[in-house]
Design an enzyme around this catalytic site. Structure first.
Site, PDB file in Angstrom:
ATOM      1  N   PRO A   2       0.829  -1.345   0.096  1.00  0.00           N
ATOM      2  CG  PRO A   2      -0.508  -1.337   2.018  1.00  0.00           C
ATOM      3  CD  PRO A   2       0.821  -1.774   1.194  1.00  0.00           C
ATOM      4  CD  GLU A   3       2.871   3.089  -4.364  1.00  0.00           C
ATOM      5  OE1 GLU A   3       3.328   4.304  -4.561  1.00  0.00           O
ATOM      6  OE2 GLU A   3       2.818   2.347  -5.394  1.00  0.00           O
TER       7      GLU A   3
END
Length: 287
Positions: A2-3
């Site tokens: 996840p960014e």
DNA sequence: CTCAGCTCCTGCGGGC
DNA sequence: TGCCCGCAGGAGCTGA
């Protein structure tokens, strides 16, 4: 994995379940993830009320009424799923309609909203720590981070200053959390495409005008991705278990061999490897 | 200081 | 079907 957009989406999804709610039970199902959990974690969390959920870079910060702050990082494969927050539930009572625990469910919180919050992380590159709230900004994992890309401090002037004299590939510079905090492999590729900058171009050899465009591209792609609930490729889910849908808006990421999406561009999206990570770009429109 | 490579860990898909 | 290989939204650490 996840960014920033995925973490922000998770944070927003956790708010109804956690903000203002008390942790009735903290089930710590292993000793740690990337690092060992802090001592007496369950005891320190049990009974605590979550005052506020914040995000810094790819970290979620939960300020507790015990004057401690819980810090969460999802690593590559981490997910946080909320269950039991549906209609008709009675606040302050346990609900027993939660899904059965799954493999890699490492930490489970039962909240007094009736919600259950489960931290699942197959690869265990994630992290969970607990620190005095007053010291949270100085946490070793946070202290060296660069500015938030959606904040005012991230702009062309800043990039000019940080990139000056640097020979590292622009992609590597944007992946460096000390330069700018929250970008990862997908959104760096997408922002470089939008800005027309070749990922291997030495960062110090980009003119001011193009850095202006780059800063704008970073902000735009992140804002659009948050709007779409993030990108779901493999593991990522929103807190309610729904998929994000920004992956349908990728222009180059994971699109090797497909035509460049720029109108009239005859180029084909290419995949190269930079410092061990896949980079996707159009050799025709990125220079 | 700067930069590239390695490492942690599990799961999945493709090729044979 | 089974096995092996490569690859995956991160990032800290090492060593040149």
């Amino acid at each position: 994995m996840p960014e920033l957009p995925e973490v922000e989406t998770v944070r927003r999804g956790l708010q109804p379940a956690m903000e203002g709610a008390r942790i009735l039970r903290a089930d710590i199902r292993r000793e740690g993830l990337r690092w060992p959990f802090p001592p007496k974690l369950a005891e320190r969390l049990t009974g605590a009320r979550v005052l506020h959920l914040r995000r810094r870079s790819k970290y979620i910060l939960a300020d507790l009424d015990t004057d401690e702050t819980m810090l969460l990082h999802l690593g590559m494969s981490g997910r946080i799923i909320v269950s039991g927050l549906g209609a008709g539930l009675v606040p302050g009572r346990f609900h027993h309609d939660h899904p059965a625990p799954e493999r890699h469910d490492h930490v489970v919180f039962d909240m007094d909203t009736g919600a259950r919050v489960t931290f699942n992380d197959a690869r265990r590159f994630g992290a969970l720590d607990l620190i005095e709230t007053a010291l949270a900004e100085g946490h070793p994992l946070l202290v060296g981070l660069g500015p938030e890309p959606l904040g005012n401090a991230f702009n062309a002037d800043y990039l000019v200053a940080r990139f000056r004299g640097r020979k590292a590939p622009t992609k590597a510079m944007l992946m460096d959390q000390r330069i700018v905090a929250g970008l990862g492999n997908i959104y760096v590729c997408e922002a470089l495409f939008r800005a027309g900058i070749h990922p291997a171009r030495p960062a110090g050899r980009i003119g001011r005008m193009r850095l202006e465009r780059l800063a704008q591209a970073v902000r735009a792609v992140l804002a659009e991705a948050i709007e779409a609930g993030g990108s779901s490729l493999r593991d990522y889910r929103q807190a309610d278990g729904e998929l994000g849908y920004f992956q349908h808006a990728f222009r180059v990421y994971d699109r090797a061999g497909l035509p460049c999406p720029t109108d009239g561009c005859p180029g084909t999206v290419r995949r190269i490897v930079q410092s061990g990570r896949s980079t996707h770009y159009c050799p025709r429109c990125q220079r």
